[in-house]
Design an enzyme around this catalytic site. Sequence first.
Site, mmCIF file in Angstrom:
data_model
loop_
_atom_site.group_PDB
_atom_site.id
_atom_site.type_symbol
_atom_site.label_atom_id
_atom_site.label_comp_id
_atom_site.label_asym_id
_atom_site.label_seq_id
_atom_site.Cartn_x
_atom_site.Cartn_y
_atom_site.Cartn_z
ATOM 1 N N GLY A 1 0.790 -1.216 0.000
ATOM 2 C CA GLY A 1 0.000 0.000 0.000
ATOM 3 C C GLY A 1 0.825 1.269 0.000
ATOM 4 O O GLY A 1 0.336 2.324 -0.409
ATOM 5 N N ASP B 1 2.013 -5.179 11.890
ATOM 6 C CA ASP B 1 1.588 -5.749 10.604
ATOM 7 C C ASP B 1 2.340 -7.052 10.317
ATOM 8 O O ASP B 1 2.917 -7.227 9.241
ATOM 9 C CB ASP B 1 1.814 -4.739 9.480
ATOM 10 C CG ASP B 1 0.978 -5.060 8.235
ATOM 11 O OD1 ASP B 1 0.011 -5.840 8.357
ATOM 12 O OD2 ASP B 1 1.289 -4.536 7.152
#
Length: 760
Positions: A432, A549
């Site tokens: 992203g 993450d």
Amino acid sequence: MNVIKIIHKHKPNFCGFISIFSLLIPSCLGADTITGNGYLSGDKTIISATGLFELGFYKPGNTSNYYIAIWYKKIPGKTVIWVANRDKPVSDKRTSKLRISSDGNLVLVNNESKSPIWSTNLEYNTAKPVEAVLLDDGNLVLRTGSNSSAPLWQSFEHPTDTLMPDGKLGFNRVTNLSQVLTSWKNLEDPGTGLFTVKRDPKASQFIMLWNKSEQYWTSGLWIPDQQIFSLVPELRFLKTQLYSFSYVDNETESYITYSVNNPSIVTRGCARKTMLSCEGGKSGDKFLATPSRILPEHPQFVSVANVGECESVCLRNCSCTAYAYDDNGCFIWFVELLNMRQLSDNSGKTLHIRLAASDVETSSNKILVIGILAGLGMGLVALSALAYVAYWRQKRRLFIAGKTMEHSLTPFKYRDLQSATKNFSQKLGGGGFGSVFKGTLPDSTVIAAKKLEGINHIQGEKQFRAEVSAIGTIQHVNLVRLRGFCSEGSKKLLVYEYMPNGSLNTHLFNKGGNIEILSWRVRYQIAVGTARGLAYLHEACRDCIIHCDIKPENILLDAEFCPKVADFGLAKLVGREFSRVLTTIRGTRGYLAPEWISGDAITAKADVYSYGMMLFELVSGRRNIQLASEGRLDFFPTSAMGKLTEGEDVLTILDPRLKGDAGKDEVMRICKLACWCIQDEESHRPSMGQVVQLLEGFLDINMPLMPRSLQMFAGNIDSPMFFSEYSSSQHTTETTSYASTTSANKEPSTYVSATSQSQE
């Protein structure tokens, strides 16, 4: 901490001790010898002729384990130079015996064992009686008599973590016998650790390996004309009246050895002369400037305006050991000062070492160094350090040897990275916040350049700063190394070490093609390495770093499939004075802990949850959420826990590509651990430090209850908590109340059934 020691000897004038001590020794056990029916047991020992070395049962620290070891008799604290049964300790020294067996071997036995716990393992035929003697140089020798010209066995040919004078480090091409140094596991466990120094079988150099696979350090090639190794020029100082050093490389042997020419000198490294005073946050300590230094490892960057503020920051923290300030800013150290090197010229940087004020005031003619260098000793470099120490002591100075490393990030120009990556033509992957490209620097170093593209300029700048601050100054074998950066306006790039085997998800989820199927051994190695990296972030850094993450895409694999935790763009730094932090939701759906969804403040246990979800995928070789044959969505952790609870064969949930080729105990251990990691209540989840202990077998583990969330959401896969599609642009969307389910599973539970296990 791992320790590789290299020690030299001295022979003091010592008389009268043996006759007194011999009164305590039974027949067949001489002052320095074990013969016939004699044996060592309990507190009995043998001592070398001059009283310098002692052999007996050794118990490290507060442990309950005993080892047969050799230590310096006259140095307090039992400075150990050799351990026999380093990976097989005994629990009772009174029922254990070191003796000569009927076949002539020196063996360690106890009343319970039918076979020796440790043995010299020699096969020979001799009618002569055999004796074991501890020599004055610390060598334990097995021989057929005091006049025997050649020993049957000797400890110098089987070193553990210490190279003694006149010992050898290398290998014999005729007997195929090698001498290597292997670190202890930690200061209280002499078992074989992760670092090994050995002669490179492919070249005339010595190397240090991590986990017997990854090269951590090298001496460089031998230069015959200069009689030094290319990356250890300090060896030239061994050509003094104090030391003799030699490197032998011929048809039969290749090894290094050294000897001490002046027996009146003894070195034991460095020690703090006066303890630091830091009570109530106030310190009377001062700093000693030591110029021309290669700075130690693991610095922490601090944003300050000048050198005075840099010193004040360090002085205010009782754990700060040193600081350095230059054009690159302020760097301080909160850990051991590892791998420093003093340069002979005026290059290098000035390190300000924290000492008691009295020591600074009396150090005008000498350098006092903090005695916390017991971390990663650098094999051969430690050897050269000893020689250099003695050499400079005559001149009232101290030299510390270590591996040259770059401790500051390299600022790259955009056009240089554009050239290195061939205009960003070879894409390795993306996410992203940007894409990653392969590149090669002018010195042939292969890199991975992450070009930040991002949602918007503010978001990209925030991610850039987060990643640099998170891993810019930390280094760990299981964390991807950030080598440098580029920041030219909107052009933001991060430069990493290149990982030739890509990311974990490629090997787990991409079927067919040239993708290598990861064996169970490699998968277990990846689980352990990832846990170690996360434990370091959570527990060993100045600030607790929550990655936020963890998933297979962010676990990179080097050439030996050693895992490296990567992508710290979402990482959150939490000061040690805080137990948790409230922050916007971040991470990837499918790996999000319940507290993210409920909007609660998070702790490092959020990473533990994500790690647990990743463990399920590591076992199954599939995504946790996928479409089942009958058209419904299948959530693997729920079905896996159900099968385990019902007592099904654990191998039925294993990746079918492995064809059952895995140890059931390890598969069960890792599955139970995954179940504990994804518990609703974060207090029920283990810390990452405990995860490492569980995986390494130091703790046992039970099967937990099914988390309430897995039961509730098993039929509701569309929930934002379990939706597995990765999209960084959606990190802050769709928060759902989860309070009712997180408070529902409050049953008392424990994942540890035994606090320790024998390494036997």
